[in-house]
Scaffold this motif. Structure first.
Motif, short mmCIF file in Angstrom:
data_model
loop_
_atom_site.label_atom_id
_atom_site.label_comp_id
_atom_site.label_asym_id
_atom_site.label_seq_id
_atom_site.Cartn_x
_atom_site.Cartn_y
_atom_site.Cartn_z
N ASP A 192 0.86 -1.18 0.00
CA ASP A 192 0.00 0.00 0.00
C ASP A 192 0.90 1.23 0.00
O ASP A 192 1.84 1.30 0.78
CB ASP A 192 -0.86 0.07 1.27
CG ASP A 192 -1.90 -1.02 1.36
OD1 ASP A 192 -1.85 -1.96 0.57
OD2 ASP A 192 -2.77 -0.91 2.23
N ILE A 193 0.60 2.17 -0.85
CA ILE A 193 1.25 3.48 -0.80
C ILE A 193 0.16 4.49 -0.52
O ILE A 193 -0.85 4.54 -1.21
CB ILE A 193 1.98 3.79 -2.12
CG1 ILE A 193 3.10 2.75 -2.34
CG2 ILE A 193 2.57 5.21 -2.09
CD1 ILE A 193 3.84 2.87 -3.64
N THR A 194 0.37 5.26 0.56
CA THR A 194 -0.64 6.21 1.00
C THR A 194 -0.05 7.60 1.17
O THR A 194 1.16 7.77 1.32
CB THR A 194 -1.25 5.78 2.36
OG1 THR A 194 -0.20 5.66 3.30
CG2 THR A 194 -1.99 4.47 2.25
N ASP A 195 -0.93 8.57 1.15
CA ASP A 195 -0.56 9.94 1.45
C ASP A 195 -0.39 10.00 2.97
O ASP A 195 -1.30 9.69 3.72
CB ASP A 195 -1.67 10.89 0.99
CG ASP A 195 -1.35 12.34 1.25
OD1 ASP A 195 -0.20 12.64 1.63
OD2 ASP A 195 -2.25 13.16 1.08
N ASN A 196 0.78 10.36 3.43
CA ASN A 196 1.09 10.35 4.86
C ASN A 196 1.20 11.79 5.36
O ASN A 196 2.26 12.24 5.74
CB ASN A 196 2.38 9.57 5.09
CG ASN A 196 2.65 9.32 6.55
OD1 ASN A 196 1.79 9.51 7.39
ND2 ASN A 196 3.85 8.87 6.85
N THR A 197 0.10 12.48 5.34
CA THR A 197 0.08 13.88 5.76
C THR A 197 0.00 13.96 7.28
O THR A 197 -0.91 13.43 7.89
CB THR A 197 -1.13 14.60 5.14
OG1 THR A 197 -1.11 14.35 3.74
CG2 THR A 197 -1.08 16.08 5.39
N GLY A 198 0.96 14.62 7.89
CA GLY A 198 0.94 14.80 9.34
C GLY A 198 1.16 13.52 10.12
O GLY A 198 0.77 13.43 11.27
N GLY A 199 1.77 12.50 9.50
CA GLY A 199 2.07 11.26 10.22
C GLY A 199 0.91 10.29 10.31
O GLY A 199 1.03 9.24 10.91
N ILE A 200 -0.23 10.62 9.74
CA ILE A 200 -1.38 9.71 9.74
C ILE A 200 -1.75 9.41 8.29
O ILE A 200 -1.84 10.30 7.46
CB ILE A 200 -2.59 10.33 10.47
CG1 ILE A 200 -2.24 10.61 11.93
CG2 ILE A 200 -3.81 9.42 10.38
CD1 ILE A 200 -1.95 9.39 12.77
N CYS A 201 -1.97 8.15 8.00
CA CYS A 201 -2.34 7.76 6.64
C CYS A 201 -3.71 8.34 6.31
O CYS A 201 -4.61 8.34 7.13
CB CYS A 201 -2.41 6.25 6.52
SG CYS A 201 -0.82 5.50 6.75
N SER A 202 -3.84 8.83 5.10
CA SER A 202 -5.15 9.37 4.73
C SER A 202 -5.64 8.75 3.44
O SER A 202 -6.52 7.91 3.46
CB SER A 202 -5.09 10.89 4.64
OG SER A 202 -4.08 11.30 3.73
N THR A 203 -5.07 9.10 2.33
CA THR A 203 -5.59 8.65 1.05
C THR A 203 -4.71 7.55 0.46
O THR A 203 -3.51 7.73 0.28
CB THR A 203 -5.64 9.83 0.05
OG1 THR A 203 -6.40 10.87 0.64
CG2 THR A 203 -6.26 9.41 -1.26
N ALA A 204 -5.32 6.41 0.15
CA ALA A 204 -4.58 5.33 -0.52
C ALA A 204 -4.34 5.74 -1.96
O ALA A 204 -5.26 6.08 -2.69
CB ALA A 204 -5.37 4.04 -0.46
N LEU A 205 -3.08 5.74 -2.35
CA LEU A 205 -2.71 6.09 -3.71
C LEU A 205 -2.57 4.85 -4.58
O LEU A 205 -2.92 4.87 -5.75
CB LEU A 205 -1.40 6.89 -3.71
CG LEU A 205 -1.42 8.15 -2.84
CD1 LEU A 205 -0.04 8.76 -2.75
CD2 LEU A 205 -2.42 9.15 -3.40
N THR A 206 -2.03 3.80 -4.02
CA THR A 206 -1.88 2.52 -4.70
C THR A 206 -2.07 1.41 -3.68
O THR A 206 -1.58 1.50 -2.56
CB THR A 206 -0.46 2.37 -5.31
OG1 THR A 206 -0.26 3.42 -6.24
CG2 THR A 206 -0.30 1.03 -6.02
#
Length: 151
Positions: free
Chosen positions: A44-58
């Motif tokens: 899983d590759i996710t947007d890691n904004t602020g140290g918390i996973c938010s949006t799954a990119l892949t």
């Protein structure tokens, strides 16, 4: 003797050879198993904004045989309830995903194959860790073995 089943198997083999999934660096997707044991693996590759996973990119999954040959894979995204086709006689179904809303974004999965359930929270449990991703993104991998007689 010609059969549609053998033609379908040949087509699947040729398709798999032409489209192996390229996994991120550091993703330990397969550990060779004895004959009759396959592996479900995902990254899983996710947007890691602020140290918390938010949006799954892949989010991709791969099915490996006992020798770590790719024998099936998912599209770019899969979710709970989806099934993954492969050269196996049955599909591998995603029955649960766990994690992801933590600083390391590590996802863990429970799958079903044939008449059994495998993965996180089961005796087989699996292995998971982080992998390499570009800045601002998080990458995690997960794998679990399951019995697949004949492979």
């Amino acid at each position: 003797m010609f059969s549609y089943k053998s033609l379908a198997g040949l087509f699947m083999t040729l398709s798999l050879a032409a489209a192996n999934i390229d996994t991120p660096s550091g993703a330990d997707m397969c550990e060779s198993q004895g004959e009759g044991s396959c592996q479900f693996a995902t990254f899983d590759i996710t947007d890691n904004t602020g140290g918390i996973c938010s949006t799954a990119l892949t989010r991709q999954a791969v099915i490996y045989d006992h020798a770590c040959n790719q024998i099936g894979w998912s599209s770019d995204f899969f979710n709970e309830g989806d099934s993954i086709d492969s050269q196996l006689p049955y599909t591998v179904s995603i029955i649960n995903e766990d994690g992801g809303q933590t600083a390391d974004c590590r996802m863990k999965y429970t799958i079903s194959y044939s008449d059994g359930t495998y993965g996180y929270g089961m005796p087989s449990n699996g292995a998971w860790n982080s992998c390499d991703a570009e800045s601002g993104k998080a990458c995690s991998w997960y794998r679990t073995a399951f019995p697949c007689p004949g492979f």
